[in-house]
Design a protein around this motif. Structure first.
Motif, short mmCIF file in Angstrom:
data_model
loop_
_atom_site.label_atom_id
_atom_site.label_comp_id
_atom_site.label_asym_id
_atom_site.label_seq_id
_atom_site.Cartn_x
_atom_site.Cartn_y
_atom_site.Cartn_z
N GLU A 1 39.07 32.12 47.34
CA GLU A 1 38.98 30.98 48.24
C GLU A 1 39.92 31.07 49.44
O GLU A 1 39.93 30.18 50.29
N ILE A 2 40.73 32.13 49.48
CA ILE A 2 41.67 32.31 50.59
C ILE A 2 41.65 33.77 51.04
O ILE A 2 40.99 34.61 50.43
N ALA A 3 42.41 34.08 52.07
CA ALA A 3 42.46 35.44 52.61
C ALA A 3 43.15 36.38 51.63
O ALA A 3 43.92 35.94 50.76
N PRO A 4 42.88 37.68 51.73
CA PRO A 4 43.56 38.65 50.86
C PRO A 4 45.07 38.59 51.06
O PRO A 4 45.56 38.16 52.12
N PRO A 5 45.83 39.01 50.04
CA PRO A 5 47.29 38.97 50.17
C PRO A 5 47.78 39.94 51.24
O PRO A 5 47.19 40.99 51.47
N ASP A 6 48.86 39.56 51.87
CA ASP A 6 49.46 40.39 52.91
C ASP A 6 50.34 41.46 52.26
O ASP A 6 51.23 41.15 51.47
N ILE A 7 50.09 42.71 52.59
CA ILE A 7 50.82 43.82 51.96
C ILE A 7 52.32 43.72 52.23
O ILE A 7 53.14 43.88 51.32
N ALA B 1 41.37 48.26 32.17
CA ALA B 1 40.11 48.76 31.62
C ALA B 1 39.92 48.30 30.18
O ALA B 1 38.79 48.01 29.75
N ARG B 2 40.99 48.23 29.42
CA ARG B 2 40.90 47.84 28.01
C ARG B 2 40.68 46.34 27.86
O ARG B 2 39.89 45.91 27.02
N LEU B 3 41.38 45.54 28.64
CA LEU B 3 41.30 44.08 28.48
C LEU B 3 40.16 43.45 29.29
O LEU B 3 39.67 42.40 28.92
N ARG B 4 39.80 44.05 30.41
CA ARG B 4 38.78 43.51 31.30
C ARG B 4 39.04 42.03 31.63
O ARG B 4 38.20 41.16 31.38
N PRO B 5 40.20 41.72 32.19
CA PRO B 5 40.52 40.30 32.47
C PRO B 5 39.62 39.73 33.55
O PRO B 5 39.26 40.40 34.53
N ARG B 6 39.26 38.46 33.37
CA ARG B 6 38.52 37.71 34.38
C ARG B 6 39.46 37.08 35.39
O ARG B 6 39.10 36.92 36.57
N LEU B 7 40.64 36.70 34.93
CA LEU B 7 41.62 36.03 35.78
C LEU B 7 42.98 36.68 35.60
O LEU B 7 43.36 37.03 34.48
N LEU B 8 43.72 36.82 36.70
CA LEU B 8 45.11 37.25 36.67
C LEU B 8 45.96 36.05 37.04
O LEU B 8 45.83 35.50 38.14
N ALA B 9 46.81 35.62 36.10
CA ALA B 9 47.59 34.40 36.28
C ALA B 9 49.07 34.76 36.34
O ALA B 9 49.71 34.99 35.32
N GLY B 10 49.60 34.81 37.54
CA GLY B 10 51.02 35.11 37.73
C GLY B 10 51.80 33.85 38.02
O GLY B 10 51.25 32.76 38.21
N HIS C 1 53.97 33.54 40.63
CA HIS C 1 54.31 33.38 42.04
C HIS C 1 53.13 33.78 42.93
O HIS C 1 53.11 34.86 43.50
N GLY C 2 52.18 32.91 43.00
CA GLY C 2 51.01 33.19 43.83
C GLY C 2 49.78 32.54 43.24
O GLY C 2 49.82 31.95 42.16
N CYS C 3 48.68 32.68 43.94
CA CYS C 3 47.46 32.04 43.46
C CYS C 3 46.91 32.80 42.26
O CYS C 3 47.23 33.97 42.02
N VAL C 4 46.07 32.12 41.49
CA VAL C 4 45.36 32.77 40.39
C VAL C 4 44.28 33.67 40.98
O VAL C 4 43.52 33.25 41.86
N VAL C 5 44.21 34.90 40.49
CA VAL C 5 43.29 35.88 41.04
C VAL C 5 42.02 35.89 40.21
O VAL C 5 42.05 36.23 39.02
N ASP C 6 40.91 35.52 40.83
CA ASP C 6 39.61 35.58 40.17
C ASP C 6 38.77 36.74 40.72
O ASP C 6 37.57 36.83 40.43
N THR C 7 39.41 37.62 41.48
CA THR C 7 38.76 38.81 42.02
C THR C 7 39.61 40.04 41.69
O THR C 7 40.04 40.75 42.60
N PRO C 8 39.87 40.31 40.42
CA PRO C 8 40.80 41.41 40.10
C PRO C 8 40.35 42.76 40.60
O PRO C 8 41.18 43.58 41.03
N GLY C 9 39.05 43.04 40.56
CA GLY C 9 38.58 44.35 41.02
C GLY C 9 38.88 44.61 42.47
O GLY C 9 39.27 45.73 42.86
N GLU C 10 38.74 43.59 43.32
CA GLU C 10 39.00 43.74 44.75
C GLU C 10 40.49 43.65 45.08
O GLU C 10 40.94 44.24 46.06
N THR C 11 41.24 42.92 44.27
CA THR C 11 42.63 42.59 44.64
C THR C 11 43.64 43.56 44.06
O THR C 11 44.70 43.79 44.65
#
Length: 273
Positions: free
Chosen positions: A200-206, A237-246, A248-258
């Motif tokens: 829902e937002i822009a990609p993270p800034d490197i 590859a083993r867990l195949r997560p749908r969401l990355l929840a850290g 300090h930052g937004c929840v990632v629902d696009t792990p493959g791209e991010t």
């Protein structure tokens, strides 16, 4: 109860949770019907930048677990958020991913709020901080798990860790990977964007990720972080997560791209003398 009635009850629960804790522009937000993302943002050292200080409440059909405790300045807000999402249920487990203030600073308050709760994680040093609570600490290691009813919560080795006592976690039902200080989605965001997912937002800034990893993790400045990439790839590859929840930052629902961007953000290389 028949299967049809169970399905209706489940769909009603999911619709109610997502409606009540849906996207509003600010936390809290239910990222699944059984997982609440809460916390708040604070102004960072970089002008016009905010930093999330997040915690997560995961509800199984029988047990609940709080992942991280939140920043002490947000106690009143997060206590209300968690209480509303629990709907009268207790917190059974509290998992500080490591002993840094934003992750464990509210541990004592949560444990006094829920006197039956057990704190789990790498608890080796916590009796020094909270000696009166030591009987309620349970030491766990990577590979251990908790049964929450309709899901298991796995404790994982942290590939990109902060402190030596850091652990990661994984929810086997909704496939959420809780990774503490790793994969920080540190970005410029304005009011109304604090509860957005990565889609829902822009990609993270490197450069911003590199700045965060320099300050929070420290070690990427002094080593070649690329050596850790195969381990991270194997875990994903083993867990195949749908969401990355850290934390300090937004929840990632696009792990493959991010994830490739997160690798760039941590591959800083050794600092030249």
């Amino acid at each position: 109860m028949t299967n049809d009635l169970r399905d209706r009850a489940r769909h009603s629960h999911e619709a109610s949770a997502l409606a009540r804790f849906g996207q509003t522009g600010t936390l809290p937000r239910a990222i699944t019907p059984d997982c609440l993302w809460t916390g708040r943002c604070l102004a960072s050292s970089v002008p016009d930048m905010h930093a999330h200080y997040s915690l997560y409440l995961l509800k199984g059909s029988e047990k609940t677990i709080l992942v991280d405790t939140g920043h002490p300045v947000h106690w009143d807000q997060v206590r209300q958020d968690v209480g509303d999402f629990l709907q009268g249920r207790p917190i059974d487990y509290i998992f500080p991913t490591h002993s840094e203030l934003p992750h464990s600073g509210l541990l004592e308050r949560w444990m006094r709020e829920f006197p039956q709760a057990v704190a789990v994680g790498d608890m080796r040093d916590y009796p020094l901080y909270h000696p009166a609570l030591a009987p309620r600490f349970r030491q766990v290691s990577p590979g251990d798990s908790l049964e929450l009813g309709d899901r298991r919560f796995l404790f994982l080795p942290p590939v990109w860790r902060d402190l030596p006592d850091t652990l990661w976690g994984f929810d086997t039902k909704d496939r959420i990977l809780f990774l503490s200080d790793a994969c920080a989605y540190f970005h410029a965001h304005v009011p109304g964007e604090c509860d957005h997912l990565s889609s829902e937002i822009a990609p993270p800034d490197i450069a911003m990720m590199q700045d965060f990893n320099d300050k929070a993790l420290h070690w990427p400045r002094f080593t070649d972080s690329r050596a850790s990439f195969p381990e991270m790839d194997e875990l994903i590859a083993r867990l195949r997560p749908r969401l990355l929840a850290g934390a300090h930052g937004c929840v990632v629902d696009t792990p493959g791209e991010t994830l490739p961007l997160f690798k760039q953000g941590i591959a800083m290389g050794p600092v030249r003398a």
